[in-house]
Design an enzyme around this catalytic site. Structure first.
Site, PDB file in Angstrom:
ATOM      1  N   LYS A 153      -8.749 -10.858   7.501  1.00 20.16           N
ATOM      2  CA  LYS A 153      -9.052 -11.155   8.900  1.00 20.16           C
ATOM      3  C   LYS A 153     -10.371 -10.530   9.336  1.00 20.16           C
ATOM      4  CE  LYS A 153      -4.200 -11.150  10.535  1.00 20.16           C
ATOM      5  NZ  LYS A 153      -3.939 -12.567  10.764  1.00 20.16           N
ATOM      6  N   ASP A 213      -9.580 -15.365   8.161  1.00 21.30           N
ATOM      7  CA  ASP A 213      -8.853 -15.628   9.401  1.00 21.30           C
ATOM      8  C   ASP A 213      -9.634 -14.968  10.534  1.00 21.30           C
ATOM      9  OD1 ASP A 213      -7.050 -16.027  11.438  1.00 21.30           O
ATOM     10  OD2 ASP A 213      -5.378 -14.965  10.482  1.00 21.30           O
ATOM     11  N   GLY A 251       3.503  -9.926  15.454  1.00 22.76           N
ATOM     12  CA  GLY A 251       4.084  -8.587  15.425  1.00 22.76           C
ATOM     13  C   GLY A 251       5.331  -8.419  16.273  1.00 22.76           C
ATOM     14  N   GLY A 308       5.420 -14.583  14.639  1.00 24.40           N
ATOM     15  CA  GLY A 308       6.799 -14.378  15.056  1.00 24.40           C
ATOM     16  C   GLY A 308       7.856 -14.810  14.056  1.00 24.40           C
ATOM     17  N   GLY A 348       3.812 -12.572   8.915  1.00 21.97           N
ATOM     18  CA  GLY A 348       3.067 -11.333   9.059  1.00 21.97           C
ATOM     19  C   GLY A 348       3.967 -10.143   8.812  1.00 21.97           C
ATOM     20  N   SER A 349       4.482  -9.576   9.900  1.00 22.43           N
ATOM     21  CA  SER A 349       5.306  -8.386   9.787  1.00 22.43           C
ATOM     22  C   SER A 349       6.689  -8.703   9.223  1.00 22.43           C
ATOM     23  CB  SER A 349       5.454  -7.759  11.171  1.00 22.43           C
ATOM     24  OG  SER A 349       4.228  -7.811  11.857  1.00 22.43           O
TER      25      SER A 349
END
Lengths: 219, 292
Positions: free
Chosen positions: B81, B102, B153, B214, B235-236
């Protein structure tokens, strides 16, 4: 039912049944684990050929030829094994199912992956490949290359983190080269290219493959 | 003649991610877990978005040494990113040989008016979008791939769903729009008319469109595929879950079997706890509001 005519008629090729009348129309599968499946399906739609995404053994048993698309070869192999299709597909190809692999599809067909010997493959084509042999994405490129079997007009070959062929078996024909390196090969009904015709507008390689599928199905 | 960095080479590369999962990783070990689970690419980061949120302060491009180590650790493509508008960070990542950049709202923006002119790079870019106009503005700047912004996140899928539905609804509306209405529509959504025409013709975005922001469970991934995503960023959701290898594996399989509930049952069983989620209304800052 596996196949189509110009009118409704059912028969079961698995049991050796053959159509008596009507124009034979083949059905092509695009291996649907991961990758640019839609681009190959769009290409086949342009050529007016019934085509399906292959995700199960039911799908696999209903097709006359298979295209293995571009994508991540590691992901495809994992999902083929998880779905149990790996051995079945291998068997089908050994029994003569025509197949064409582009980029990652070529890696899946190769007998040897020199850069990643631990990675499994269908080992249907006696070639050795080096994954990402042309470099990372910043080195990816497009180039016009001659492909004599398709006629005089050159083909726009798009190489994307492409596998490089480092060895070709004696019984494998080289259909195209970029510089000194083979980039499209064939053995009987099995085709593979390091590049991606499906993201161009040029349908000639798909047409060539369809001819091979049709001949194989008629036999 | 051999040409690098052309549009088809960039956009075509994004096509190869289709029906796949791209995972955030913060160490070479995590990158290997992602590759082993069947990720089509990894996003190299210093912190996953959930931790960026907690840490506060200014979030920048990840440490170059870390990205380098992750590139050496795996054979699949590596993304990283940069801050919105940070041309220099992008040039550094391009020179490093990162496969995809990104330009991300998850990092603190470097430019409060302009995004990077991505046409000038050989490396392809992905950008976030909340609606069709934003997606087409990013594509006109040279983005070769779009993702929903969602709300990174949070482990809460609601924003990603909203953004995917907003984009898809606009495309559906456009498909049946009369030609004479296109110019007014382009103006309304602040997008170039040429791209609006292309979307109408093709009935989809002219580039690959992933879901992001999400995704926390296999069911979330399947939901986004059902809504028309070409693939999923997680992501997370993986490395904040109780069993990352199992969760990673399950999400990869869910993207393949998104329309088969029986398979989804099998995939969703025994994969441990998903990451903790956050209610959007409790957030002090929404990352999705960054970008113009």
């Amino acid at each position: 039912m596996p196949n189509f005519f110009n009118f409704e008629c059912e028969f079961d090729r698995e049991r050796g049944e053959r159509p008596l009348v009507g124009r034979f129309v083949m059905k092509i599968g695009v291996l649907g684990m991961q990758g640019d499946i839609e681009e190959h399906l769009n290409m086949l739609e342009k050529l007016d050929v019934p085509a399906i995404r292959v995700k199960s053994s039911k799908h696999l048993n209903s097709i006359d030829g298979l295209i293995i698309p571009g994508g991540e070869s590691t992901t495809m192999v994992k999902l083929l094994k998880k779905t149990g299709l790996f051995d079945e597909l291998k068997q089908k190809i050994e029994n003569g199912l025509p197949v064409y692999g582009t980029c990652a599809g070529m890696i899946l067909l190769a007998k040897e992956i020199v850069s990643h010997p631990e990675q499994d493959s269908l080992k249907a084509l006696d070639i050795a490949v080096n994954r990402n042999g042309y470099g990372r994405q910043v080195d990816s490129f497009e180039v016009d290359i001659p492909i004599p079997i398709l006629g005089e007009k050159p083909f726009k070959a798009i190489f994307i983190r492409a596998p490089k062929i480092t060895r070709v078996g004696n019984d494998v024909d080289v259909l195209a080269k970029y510089g000194e390196t083979p980039v499209m090969v064939r053995k009987d009904n099995i085709f593979a290219s390091s590049f991606h015709p499906e993201i161009t507008n040029d349908t000639r390689i798909h047409e060539l493959f369809l001819k091979v599928v049709e001949n194989a199905a008629r036999r | 003649m051999n040409e690098k960095g052309t549009w088809v080479v960039k956009e075509g590369f994004a096509d190869m991610f289709k029906n796949g999962v791209i995972m955030d990783v913060t160490t070479p070990e995590q990158a290997k877990i992602a590759e082993e689970a069947g990720a089509v690419a990894v996003m190299a980061l210093e912190r996953v978005p959930a931790d960026i949120r907690k840490a506060g302060g200014v979030a920048r491009m990840a440490d170059v040494g870390l990205i380098h180590k992750i590139m050496d650790a795996v054979s699949i493509p590596v993304m990283a990113k940069v801050r919105i508008g940070h041309i220099a960070e992008a040039r550094i990542l391009e020179a490093l040989g990162v496969d995809f950049i990104d330009e991300s709202e998850v990092l603190t923006p470097a430019d409060d008016k302009y995004h990077i002119n991505k046409h000038e790079f050989n490396v392809p870019f992905v950008c976030g979008a909340r609606d069709l106009g934003e997606a087409l503005r990013r594509i006109s700047e040279g983005a070769a791939m779009i993702r929903t912004k969602g709300e990174a996140g949070t482990g809460n899928i609601v924003e990603a769903v909203k953004h995917m539905r907003t984009v898809m609804d606009a495309i559906r509306r456009l498909k049946f729009m009369a030609d004479e209405e296109l110019s007014a529509f382009a103006k309304e959504i602040r997008a170039p008319l040429e791209l609006v025409r292309i979307v109408k013709e093709r009935g989809r975005l002219p580039v690959v469109n992933f879901a992001a922001g999400g995704v926390a469970t296999p069911a979330d991934a399947a939901l986004m595929m059902l809504l028309g995503a070409d693939g999923v960023f997680v992501g997370s959701g993986i490395f904040k879950s109780s069993n990352p290898p199992k969760m990673a594996n399950a999400i990869v399989q869910a993207v393949l079997h998104y329309d088969d509930p029986d398979e989804l049952v099998r995939i969703s069983e025994g994969i441990g706890q998903a990451m903790e989620g956050q209610e959007i209304a409790t957030l002090s800052e929404k990352l999705q509001e960054r970008g113009w």
